[in-house]
Enzyme design. Structure first.
Site, mmCIF file in Angstrom:
data_model
loop_
_atom_site.group_PDB
_atom_site.id
_atom_site.type_symbol
_atom_site.label_atom_id
_atom_site.label_comp_id
_atom_site.label_asym_id
_atom_site.label_seq_id
_atom_site.Cartn_x
_atom_site.Cartn_y
_atom_site.Cartn_z
ATOM 1 N N ASP A 44 26.499 -0.310 7.441
ATOM 2 C CA ASP A 44 26.713 -1.066 6.020
ATOM 3 C C ASP A 44 28.033 -0.272 5.442
ATOM 4 O O ASP A 44 27.935 -0.222 4.056
ATOM 5 C CB ASP A 44 25.433 -1.064 4.979
ATOM 6 C CG ASP A 44 24.313 -1.622 5.620
ATOM 7 O OD1 ASP A 44 24.292 -2.241 6.716
ATOM 8 O OD2 ASP A 44 23.040 -1.566 4.948
ATOM 9 N N CYS A 83 21.994 -5.589 10.717
ATOM 10 C CA CYS A 83 22.229 -4.289 11.794
ATOM 11 C C CYS A 83 21.908 -4.311 12.966
ATOM 12 O O CYS A 83 22.646 -4.302 13.776
ATOM 13 C CB CYS A 83 21.231 -3.140 11.033
ATOM 14 S SG CYS A 83 21.405 -2.693 9.263
ATOM 15 N N ASP A 274 28.515 -1.783 11.402
ATOM 16 C CA ASP A 274 27.743 -2.856 11.998
ATOM 17 C C ASP A 274 27.766 -3.877 11.240
ATOM 18 O O ASP A 274 28.048 -5.016 11.612
ATOM 19 C CB ASP A 274 26.197 -2.436 12.161
ATOM 20 C CG ASP A 274 25.454 -1.819 10.782
ATOM 21 O OD1 ASP A 274 26.156 -1.807 9.870
ATOM 22 O OD2 ASP A 274 24.616 -1.491 10.938
#
Length: 487
Positions: A44, A83, A274
């Site tokens: 993130d 994710c 990601d």
């Protein structure tokens, strides 16, 4: 007869050993030309919080150094701002809708990649690489994403993670290290005792081993335009910055270990995330803050340094790119992406292609299929189930940044109205050159009707080519089941 059999048996042994030695010699020769590769994946992390991407406040000296000594991509995209779904694409070169990786794998979600898919670590191991992973995994099944070595360490402690990788770095075989931090993901508990308290983003009062914690004042952070400039947002951004700086120190430790082992000159380092920052308007969306991400590549075998590459690349390109870097042969048709290894040090857009995104789930309860295409400066998002309200990830809903707006019944969240965020049009068409914040939906304009149809066609072609099951929703009510029509 017995003598003939004995001599034949002896011949087979000698021939087998000779072949074995020949194979070993060949592998060793090839290995001398094969670089080590580290794929460093943060959790993130957006381009909003890296010095090399223009943030003058945050302290990321090692990421900045990586960019000075390598290549920074300014138009790099994940395919899904979630994710697990994103990580499956990174390691397979396939869009999640084609591999079965529709959403999260852990806990009660249970999404899993189809077992016939061949992943990057498996291909590299077959080719003679030592493969190792450490930190956040978030993939399934293990049989598809198999690594030769699994190292255990606190995924929030990037410096300690780097230390744990010494045995891999010092080995004789070329290595592929998949290094995945848990930072700067939001930390537990997602729901604070007092709603206005900022999430800790993994930060803790006692700190982490080997880390000099960088603490930021909410007054000094830079609020991205898609977020509201409130005390809650600023407090959470300050925590996020601290978590990012901890990642940076882990990267610095890895680089130090490579130098100490004499491996710095033959190790490629790729730094990515990601998906985008864990705030509403970024993570789980297909807006730019959710999918346009950092990508910094240092290849010490290239003489060009400090390059800013304007080619549009995607995480679906990473597996074929890394295989090219590792000099491993593969069938180009088995991947949806294509290698950018040969254009790594180019500054202009050398890929000349469209970029696609495909998001279906985050958590299993968050069904909201979206597909997107970026062609030049134009971007189309198709919200296939636009009749439904946009679903919230549990950590984003509980965030004080969102609650501060929701509880006060404020009209705007950043530059977008709250109503527009929660209730989306079926089609969103944006000109990113004149409207980088994606607030002026051209799909509602008659002037852009032809462009809209052209972009729809590009999206449909992409879905057909990649066998997207959700393609069927173009001809069906999205609230009804499909009929299983073959693509």
């Amino acid at each position: 007869m017995h003598l003939i059999k004995s001599n034949l048996y002896l011949f087979l042994i000698i021939f087998s050993v000779a072949c074995s030695n020949k194979k070993t010699s060949h592998t060793t020769t090839a290995d001398l030309a094969r670089p080590n590769i580290i794929l460093f994946v943060a959790d993130d992390h957006g381009t909003d919080a890296i010095g090399a991407y223009g943030n003058a406040v945050i302290k990321t000296p090692n990421m900045d150094r990586l960019a000075r000594e390598g290549v920074r991509f300014d138009r790099a995209y994940c395919t899904s701002a979630s994710c697990a779904a994103s990580r499956s694409v990174i390691l397979t070169g396939l869009y999640g809708h084609a591999s079965g990786s529709y959403g999260h794998t852990h806990d009660y979600h249970h999404f899993s990649t189809f077992d016939q898919v061949q992943s990057l670590p498996v291909m590299l191991q077959v080719a003679g690489y030592q493969t190792a992973r450490i930190g956040k995994y978030h993939l399934a099944p293990e049989s598809v994403y198999r690594f030769g070595t699994v190292l255990e360490e606190d995924e929030r402690s990037a410096v300690a993670m780097a230390e744990k990788c010494k045995s891999v770095i010092s080995g004789e075989d070329p290595f592929f290290l998949y290094f995945c931090t848990g930072d700067p993901h939001r930390g537990n508990p997602f729901t604070p005792d007092v709603w206005s308290d900022p999430n800790n983003f993994g930060n803790r009062s006692e700190g982490y081993p080997g880390v000099l914690e960088e603490v930021y004042s909410p007054d000094e952070v830079i609020v991205p335009p898609f977020l509201p400039d409130t005390k809650e947002s600023r407090a959470e951004l300050a925590q996020y910055y601290q978590s990012v700086s901890r990642i940076d120190q882990g990267l610095g430790k890895l680089m130090q270990l490579l130098e100490e082992e004499g491996k710095a000159d033959d190790t490629i380092i790729i730094y990515i995330s990601d998906n985008g920052i864990a705030f509403p308007g970024a993570k789980t969306t297909l807006y730019e803050p959710g999918i346009k991400l950092p990508c910094i590549v240092k290849d010490p075998t290239r003489s060009q340094k400090g390059i800013v590459n304007q080619s549009m690349i995607s995480w679906v390109d990473l597996t074929p790119t890394i295989l090219d870097m590792a000099k491993v042969e593969y069938d180009k048709e088995q991947f949806h992406g294509r290698s950018f290894d040969k254009i790594l040090t180019k500054e202009k857009d050398e890929m000349k292609r469209n970029i696609y995104a495909s998001h279906t789930f985050h958590e299993i309860t968050m069904y909201y299929p979206m597909r997107a295409v970026r062609s030049g400066d134009y971007k189309l998002i198709w919200n296939a189930t636009y009749q439904l309200p946009y679903p919230f990830a549990s950590d984003l809903w509980a965030s004080s940044t969102w609650q501060g707006i929701y509880r006060e019944d404020v009209k705007f969240f950043g530059k977008r109205t709250v109503d527009d965020y929660l209730h989306r049009a079926e089609f969103e068409l944006y000109d990113l050159a004149s409207d980088p914040d994606e607030v002026n939906n051209l799909a509602l304009s008659e002037v852009h009707a032809t462009l809209l149809e052209e972009m729809k066609t590009k999206l449909k072609d992409f879905q057909r080519k990649t066998k997207d099951p959700w393609y069927i929703l173009w001809d069906h009510d999205p609230l009804m089941q499909g009929t299983g029509v073959k693509l």
